[in-house]
Write a protein that holds these residues in place. Structure first.
Motif, PDB file in Angstrom:
ATOM      1  N   ALA A 239      12.750  13.161  -7.939  1.00  0.00           N
ATOM      2  CA  ALA A 239      11.736  12.521  -7.099  1.00  0.00           C
ATOM      3  C   ALA A 239      11.743  11.007  -7.278  1.00  0.00           C
ATOM      4  CB  ALA A 239      10.348  13.087  -7.425  1.00  0.00           C
ATOM      5  N   THR A 240      11.812  10.550  -8.529  1.00  0.00           N
ATOM      6  CA  THR A 240      11.822   9.107  -8.759  1.00  0.00           C
ATOM      7  C   THR A 240      13.132   8.477  -8.284  1.00  0.00           C
ATOM      8  OG1 THR A 240      12.559   9.528 -11.040  1.00  0.00           O
ATOM      9  CG2 THR A 240      10.210   9.143 -10.687  1.00  0.00           C
ATOM     10  N   ALA A 241      14.235   9.238  -8.328  1.00  0.00           N
ATOM     11  CA  ALA A 241      15.500   8.720  -7.803  1.00  0.00           C
ATOM     12  C   ALA A 241      15.414   8.538  -6.295  1.00  0.00           C
ATOM     13  CB  ALA A 241      16.649   9.656  -8.154  1.00  0.00           C
ATOM     14  N   ILE A 242      14.808   9.501  -5.619  1.00  0.00           N
ATOM     15  CA  ILE A 242      14.619   9.384  -4.165  1.00  0.00           C
ATOM     16  C   ILE A 242      13.734   8.181  -3.860  1.00  0.00           C
ATOM     17  CG2 ILE A 242      13.566  10.486  -2.158  1.00  0.00           C
ATOM     18  CD1 ILE A 242      14.393  13.183  -3.398  1.00  0.00           C
TER      19      ILE A 242
ATOM     20  N   VAL B  16       0.823  -1.208   0.000  1.00  0.00           N
ATOM     21  CA  VAL B  16       0.000   0.000   0.000  1.00  0.00           C
ATOM     22  C   VAL B  16       0.859   1.261   0.000  1.00  0.00           C
ATOM     23  CG1 VAL B  16      -1.652   1.358   1.350  1.00  0.00           C
ATOM     24  CG2 VAL B  16      -1.982  -1.103   1.103  1.00  0.00           C
ATOM     25  N   ILE B  17       1.964   1.253   0.745  1.00  0.00           N
ATOM     26  CA  ILE B  17       2.712   2.499   0.961  1.00  0.00           C
ATOM     27  C   ILE B  17       3.412   3.010  -0.298  1.00  0.00           C
ATOM     28  CG2 ILE B  17       4.931   1.479   1.645  1.00  0.00           C
ATOM     29  CD1 ILE B  17       5.106   3.650   3.803  1.00  0.00           C
ATOM     30  N   ARG B  18       3.762   2.153  -1.218  1.00  0.00           N
ATOM     31  CA  ARG B  18       4.586   2.597  -2.345  1.00  0.00           C
ATOM     32  C   ARG B  18       3.871   3.592  -3.259  1.00  0.00           C
ATOM     33  NH1 ARG B  18       8.072  -2.821  -3.990  1.00  0.00           N
ATOM     34  NH2 ARG B  18       9.271  -2.926  -2.054  1.00  0.00           N
ATOM     35  N   PRO B  19       2.665   3.294  -3.755  1.00  0.00           N
ATOM     36  CA  PRO B  19       1.976   4.313  -4.568  1.00  0.00           C
ATOM     37  C   PRO B  19       1.649   5.578  -3.770  1.00  0.00           C
ATOM     38  CG  PRO B  19       1.035   2.145  -4.974  1.00  0.00           C
ATOM     39  CD  PRO B  19       1.937   2.013  -3.779  1.00  0.00           C
ATOM     40  N   VAL B  20       1.362   5.433  -2.463  1.00  0.00           N
ATOM     41  CA  VAL B  20       1.101   6.612  -1.635  1.00  0.00           C
ATOM     42  C   VAL B  20       2.326   7.514  -1.624  1.00  0.00           C
ATOM     43  CG1 VAL B  20       0.572   7.429   0.691  1.00  0.00           C
ATOM     44  CG2 VAL B  20      -0.555   5.384  -0.180  1.00  0.00           C
ATOM     45  N   ALA B  21       3.489   6.915  -1.400  1.00  0.00           N
ATOM     46  CA  ALA B  21       4.730   7.694  -1.341  1.00  0.00           C
ATOM     47  C   ALA B  21       5.051   8.333  -2.682  1.00  0.00           C
ATOM     48  CB  ALA B  21       5.873   6.794  -0.887  1.00  0.00           C
ATOM     49  N   LEU B  22       4.879   7.578  -3.768  1.00  0.00           N
ATOM     50  CA  LEU B  22       5.205   8.121  -5.089  1.00  0.00           C
ATOM     51  C   LEU B  22       4.288   9.282  -5.446  1.00  0.00           C
ATOM     52  CD1 LEU B  22       7.067   7.748  -7.512  1.00  0.00           C
ATOM     53  CD2 LEU B  22       5.389   6.167  -8.483  1.00  0.00           C
ATOM     54  N   GLU B  23       3.009   9.152  -5.138  1.00  0.00           N
ATOM     55  CA  GLU B  23       2.082  10.250  -5.423  1.00  0.00           C
ATOM     56  C   GLU B  23       2.398  11.470  -4.559  1.00  0.00           C
ATOM     57  OE1 GLU B  23      -2.589  10.977  -4.666  1.00  0.00           O
ATOM     58  OE2 GLU B  23      -2.120   9.417  -6.142  1.00  0.00           O
TER      59      GLU B  23
ATOM     60  N   VAL C 222      18.586   2.124 -12.502  1.00  0.00           N
ATOM     61  CA  VAL C 222      17.556   1.583 -13.402  1.00  0.00           C
ATOM     62  C   VAL C 222      16.136   2.040 -13.047  1.00  0.00           C
ATOM     63  CG1 VAL C 222      16.491  -0.525 -14.289  1.00  0.00           C
ATOM     64  CG2 VAL C 222      18.976  -0.383 -14.056  1.00  0.00           C
ATOM     65  N   PRO C 223      15.662   1.885 -11.801  1.00  0.00           N
ATOM     66  CA  PRO C 223      14.268   2.269 -11.525  1.00  0.00           C
ATOM     67  C   PRO C 223      13.933   3.739 -11.772  1.00  0.00           C
ATOM     68  CG  PRO C 223      15.084   0.799  -9.810  1.00  0.00           C
ATOM     69  CD  PRO C 223      16.264   1.172 -10.656  1.00  0.00           C
ATOM     70  N   PRO C 224      14.797   4.726 -11.405  1.00  0.00           N
ATOM     71  CA  PRO C 224      14.361   6.124 -11.570  1.00  0.00           C
ATOM     72  C   PRO C 224      13.968   6.503 -12.991  1.00  0.00           C
ATOM     73  CG  PRO C 224      16.253   6.017 -10.106  1.00  0.00           C
ATOM     74  CD  PRO C 224      16.081   4.652 -10.683  1.00  0.00           C
ATOM     75  N   PRO C 225      14.844   6.322 -14.004  1.00  0.00           N
ATOM     76  CA  PRO C 225      14.408   6.705 -15.348  1.00  0.00           C
ATOM     77  C   PRO C 225      13.272   5.845 -15.881  1.00  0.00           C
ATOM     78  CG  PRO C 225      16.545   5.595 -15.448  1.00  0.00           C
ATOM     79  CD  PRO C 225      16.246   5.842 -14.005  1.00  0.00           C
ATOM     80  N   THR C 226      13.237   4.590 -15.464  1.00  0.00           N
ATOM     81  CA  THR C 226      12.163   3.708 -15.934  1.00  0.00           C
ATOM     82  C   THR C 226      10.815   4.161 -15.394  1.00  0.00           C
ATOM     83  OG1 THR C 226      13.737   1.866 -15.977  1.00  0.00           O
ATOM     84  CG2 THR C 226      11.397   1.321 -16.068  1.00  0.00           C
ATOM     85  N   LEU C 227      10.760   4.455 -14.104  1.00  0.00           N
ATOM     86  CA  LEU C 227       9.511   4.918 -13.502  1.00  0.00           C
ATOM     87  C   LEU C 227       9.037   6.229 -14.124  1.00  0.00           C
ATOM     88  CD1 LEU C 227      10.297   4.146  -9.752  1.00  0.00           C
ATOM     89  CD2 LEU C 227       8.332   3.263 -11.009  1.00  0.00           C
ATOM     90  N   SER C 228       9.937   7.199 -14.207  1.00  0.00           N
ATOM     91  CA  SER C 228       9.525   8.519 -14.684  1.00  0.00           C
ATOM     92  C   SER C 228       9.092   8.474 -16.142  1.00  0.00           C
ATOM     93  CB  SER C 228      10.665   9.522 -14.489  1.00  0.00           C
ATOM     94  OG  SER C 228      11.828   9.124 -15.191  1.00  0.00           O
TER      95      SER C 228
END
Length: 531
Positions: free
Chosen positions: A143-146, A122-129, A380-386
């Motif tokens: 933000a996505t790097a953090i 649950v916490i991951r989408p809350v934190a990203l938003e 890998v995750p930061p540029p992929t997510l953004s």
């Protein structure tokens, strides 16, 4: 004026920092729960007399719950707001941690892990938003790097902390150690996160879709985890596979017919998002696979203490702390594949180094390899997510943030379970090849080894009558150890190949995203200027 705008007016630019610290505390606390219990698993197994198949539910239940609740999180935020969702999930997590630490039986500790896993999802989408809410578009890369740091850093940090706890205290402390962090996160969440903006009725949750998805994922993970032990053709495995297949087909049929599905399948019609989901699915499987294989290898082959194993992860934790801010700045300036593809190749090389490890591999060599793997965790995750989320139309962004995390976690779940099955299968295969096929009178190397081990037995006072039998026993034990080593090497090699494969969709995601940006700029330039 929105609540966020009002808080910026009240606290000034520092409000962005306050929100960042608030969500990072929660992400680190709950993220540590993913792997910190792995360190304590042998102790939990001994405390409750659990079998290998029963112990598997500690991770299978956690991963299945985490994966499904990632998709429920957007509904919770829409129905209750960020503040209540964030504070509520932390309170439930604290209760589950207390249940796990005070467990008196197998059922209690497994239930605690399932609830912990659900709240971690649950916490991951809350934190990203929350991060996207306070960072402007030109700083979303940071933000996505953090956010990505909060996914990788807790996993390595948990191995360090968990090692000290089980060595110097008790396995129960792995459930308690993060509770003070949760309390601070709750207090900050009450102050700095916004409440529900909408005033209308709460949206309905697709309970049927959520339940079917959980049962399907849980059934498939259970089948993969237990197929080797129960035999793949057994009735139990076939039933689990049938439940998973029927549930998946029903879910795909059901979701498009719902007014508010938990997963809008239209997001996968955007090719950048589809490529990003594939990247994070495969990367999640590889990363969680390394985090499973390496501690097990250090424990069973190298006989490292929990403290020594934890220390090995310390340099990689420092690498993450240094690289993540750098990647965040570069992510807003460079094409994504300039960052992600080299990092994936470095990680593939590092995992290939793991695939060469045996009982003589040095601590320093393993530390270097793990530090190299950490570069991919940061890059890998930061540029992929953004890039993946930015490619979606506005109406699908809410679904995309949950789904992209779902892909990462689902890959981690399947990667871990498949590696468990692979280890069982390859260990049995290598054992048969070494012991049953190699240990024959026609094999002079095996006969010479038996003679040498017989001499060793003689020096310990073994009667001459039993020296050859003792030599055979010792050789069988050595062969069993090498069979396990070869199985781990096979597992690391599979992960290395997987990381190399990820470079393809990662490159495509970047190129497609750049093409979309060029097209958007060209369309904007072609539009007549308004008067």
């Amino acid at each position: 004026m929105t609540q966020v705008e009002a808080m910026f007016e009240r606290y000034g630019p520092k409000y962005r920092l306050y929100v960042t610290i608030t969500v990072l505390l929660g992400l680190v606390a709950l993220g540590m729960s993913i792997t910190i219990v792995n360190v304590a698993t042998p102790y939990i197994k001994g405390a409750f007399g659990m079998s290998a198949s029963q112990v598997q539910w500690l991770s299978t239940g956690f991963l299945a719950a985490t994966t499904v609740t990632l998709l429920i999180s957007p509904w919770l935020m829409s129905a209750f707001g960020q503040r209540k969702t964030y504070v509520g999930l932390l309170l439930v997590f604290i209760a589950a941690s207390l249940l796990g630490g005070w467990s008196e039986g197998m059922g209690m500790v497994i239930a605690a892990r399932v609830i912990q896993g659900a709240m971690t999802g649950v916490i991951r989408p809350v934190a990203l938003e929350a991060l996207f809410m306070v960072y402007p578009p030109e700083k979303r890369g940071l933000a996505t790097a953090i956010y990505a740091m909060s996914l990788g850093l807790p996993l390595t940090l948990a191995s360090v902390v968990g090692g000290f706890l089980v060595h110097d205290f008790n396995w129960r402390y792995v459930f308690f150690i993060v509770l003070p962090i949760c309390v601070v996160a709750i207090l900050m969440g009450l102050v700095f996160l916004p409440d529900r903006e909408e005033t209308g009725p709460k949206p309905k949750l697709d309970w049927i879709g959520a339940t079917v998805l959980f049962v399907s994922i849980f059934a498939l993970l259970a089948a993969l985890a237990n197929g080797q032990r129960w035999t793949w053709s057994s009735a139990s495995i076939l039933w689990l596979e049938a439940i998973a297949l029927i549930g998946t087909v029903f879910f795909i049929w059901w979701e498009p017919r719902q007014e508010r599905p938990i997963l809008d399948l239209d997001i996968f019609k955007t090719r950048e998002f589809l490529a990003g989901s594939i990247v994070l699915f495969l990367f999640g499987g590889a990363f969680y696979g390394v985090m499973y294989l390496l501690p097990q290898f250090m424990d069973s082959i190298l006989a490292y203490s929990p403290v020594t194993s934890g220390i090995l992860f310390t340099p990689s934790t420092l690498v993450l702390a240094v690289l993540v801010p750098l990647v965040g700045r570069l992510n807003d300036k460079l094409p994504p594949h300039w960052i992600s593809v080299p990092a994936l190749l470095v990680a593939a090389y590092a995992t290939w180094r793991f695939a060469q490890a045996d009982w003589s591999t040095s601590f320093f060599s393993l530390t270097v390899s793990m530090s190299l793997v950490a570069t991919a965790i940061a890059a890998v995750p930061p540029p992929t997510l953004s890039r993946s989320i930015a490619a979606l139309p506005p109406r699908l962004i809410g679904y995309g943030s949950g789904a992209i995390n779902f892909a990462l976690q689902l890959g981690g779940a399947f990667g871990t379970v498949l590696l468990v099955a692979l280890l069982d299968r390859r260990t049995a295969l290598h054992s048969a090849q070494l012991t049953h096929q190699g240990l024959t009178p026609g094999n002079p190397i095996a006969m010479e080894a038996i003679r040498q081990y017989g001499e060793i037995a003689a020096r310990t006072g073994t009667s001459e009558v039993y020296q050859q039998a003792a030599g055979q026993v010792l050789l069988s034990r050595v062969d069993a150890t090498w069979a396990t080593i070869y199985a781990y090497q096979d597992g690391f090699l599979v992960v290395a190949v997987g990381l190399a494969i990820v470079t393809v969709p990662s490159y495509l995601l970047s190129r497609w995203g750049l093409a979309r940006e060029r097209q958007a700029r060209a369309e904007n330039a072609a539009q007549p200027q308004g008067t």
